[in-house]
Design a protein around this motif. Structure first.
Motif: not given
Length: 465
Positions: A319-347
């Protein structure tokens, strides 16, 4: 202080303008909307060296980090408790990993989960109620002034510099001023109001990852199956469990797009934390979308619980004991910085001269914006990578440091660094940067990265091994 703004009448409607793939996505007001001119003199509530907005995993570490530098620091939180996803979001385990010696190590030990691993296989979920107390102690011990139930609704600009944030208290709108601000709101609310440039969503169609509402079940048998996600190949009745749930989802036994039934053990016998509900097409910076998701996901909780009772052994009496009080948001704004971390940087596990977070590691975890499970099948593994200070510095906006998931990176890179362990380390670095800028009376972009590194190294943070 006089604050003057033109505001749209809400009844006039809003228009989301989606530009060409890969370009900046801006929410713009429908020009046919009625506009109301509003002018008011606002009192200055207080002045600080550093003000951190948002007290989630990144913000709490940013505030403590800055305060330990000896600067007067405030932490502003829109909810009545600190922690964001650590508390009201009911998100666990604390995923991801970074190099040793960061505030992440100290904080998870305080929360009682020192051995949690990168992808959550050990299932060391922390106690959300304990966290509500521990995080306040963590901040107060460092000398942080806390503002609770205090949303930030606007900013005061002095040219290109953030000079103050407008807060809403029960007695009206007021201004908090600081030498430097840290935006740890997740959505980048301070940077947005300051006019900083940003991107949102994936290049192909600007869609963002879906939102989820976490919940906890009780009455589960101790030997009942658990599944940590798409990287888990646990078997059930002769097939992979997630293949089993996907098949039954297609047959209509689960809500659409909720085929991945992820579950984690908590510190309490007979409990499971469930990460399954999913709402697609939600832009969590839009109030209408937020209301739609909250209603939809709470209805999904009952359907997922009924599915587990009916189709998964050991959950018959849950049975449900408790629920989160707010949404789990994975993604919204990503701001443009002095460097943009790239996919290949992780790879490639790229190293940077101005590294402030070392050996960040988590899969490229892109929950499908248009369907269930992962957008790219099995998530891509990364090579532990660095995050440079330049990703924390927004272009053309002064007096502000970015922190947490709103830092500068691509959609795919963000899918890795958005998790809590990495955000905690980003927060520590942003706090040091803000404190150094405040002490010197300079803009964060003028801070020598070697001075930030020096502070982190003196604290015992591994930056170069």
């Amino acid at each position: 202080m006089l604050q003057s703004r033109n505001f749209p009448c809400r009844a006039g409607g809003w228009l989301k303008a989606r530009k060409s793939p890969g370009s900046y996505l801006k929410e713009t007001i429908n020009m046919s909307a009625e506009m109301i001119s509003y002018q008011k003199t606002l009192p200055v509530r207080d002045e600080f060296d550093v003000v951190v907005v948002g007290s989630g995993p990144s913000g709490i570490c940013a505030a403590v980090s800055a305060a330990r530098m000896g600067v007067r620091t405030a932490l502003v939180e829109r909810y009545g408790v600190l922690g964001g996803n650590l508390t009201v979001g009911a998100v666990a385990p604390i995923l991801g990993s970074v190099s040793r010696g960061t505030l992440r190590d100290e904080l998870v030990e305080r929360l009682g989960v020192p051995d949690c691993d990168e992808i959550g296989a050990t299932q060391q979920c922390h106690d959300f109620e304990k966290a509500k107390r521990v995080l306040v102690e963590f901040a107060h011990e460092a000398g942080v002034k806390i503002f609770l139930q205090t949303p930030v609704v606007d900013v005061i600009m002095d040219g290109s510099r953030v000079d103050g944030v407008v807060i809403s208290e029960k007695t009206g709108l007021k201004v908090l001023r600081a030498k430097v601000f840290v935006d740890a709101t997740g959505d980048g609310d301070v940077a947005y109001h300051a006019g900083a440039e940003y991107q949102m969503g994936r290049d192909s169609d600007s869609l963002v990852q879906p939102v989820t509402l976490m919940f906890t079940l009780n009455g589960v048998e101790e030997d009942a199956l658990t599944c940590i996600g798409e990287v888990d190949y646990v078997q059930y009745k002769g097939e992979r469990f997630l293949d089993y749930t996907t098949r039954l989802c297609k047959e209509g036994h689960l809500p659409p797009h909720s085929a991945s039934v992820r579950s984690f053990r908590t510190l309490v016998p007979g409990e499971r934390l469930i990460n399954t509900t999913q709402a697609n097409g939600i832009f969590a910076v839009n109030s209408d979308d937020l209301e739609k998701a909250e209603v939809d996901l709470r209805a999904q909780i009952d359907k997922v619980t009924e599915f587990l009772r009916k189709f998964v052994d050991g959950y018959q009496n849950c049975y449900v004991k408790s629920t989160a009080e707010t949404l789990g948001v994975r993604e919204t704004r990503r701001f443009i910085g002095e460097y943009i971390l790239e996919d290949n940087d992780l790879r490639t596990g790229r190293r940077f001269e101005d590294v402030v977070v070392h050996k960040a590691s988590f899969i490229v975890d892109i929950h499908n914006p248009t369907g269930s499970a992962q957008a790219e099948g099995v998530p891509e593994e990364v090579t532990p990578y660095d995050i440079p200070l330049r990703c924390l510095i927004p272009k053309k906006t002064d007096g502000l440091v970015l922190s947490g998931r709103c830092i500068s990176g691509t959609h795919r890179a963000h899918a890795s660094y958005r998790v809590m362990s990495i955000c905690m380390a980003i927060g520590e670095a942003s706090g040091v940067t803000a404190a150094l800028a405040a002490k010197k009376g300079i803009n964060p972009r003028e801070v020598d990265y070697r001075e930030v590194q020096k502070v982190l190294l003196e604290r015992g943070v591994d930056l170069f091994s």
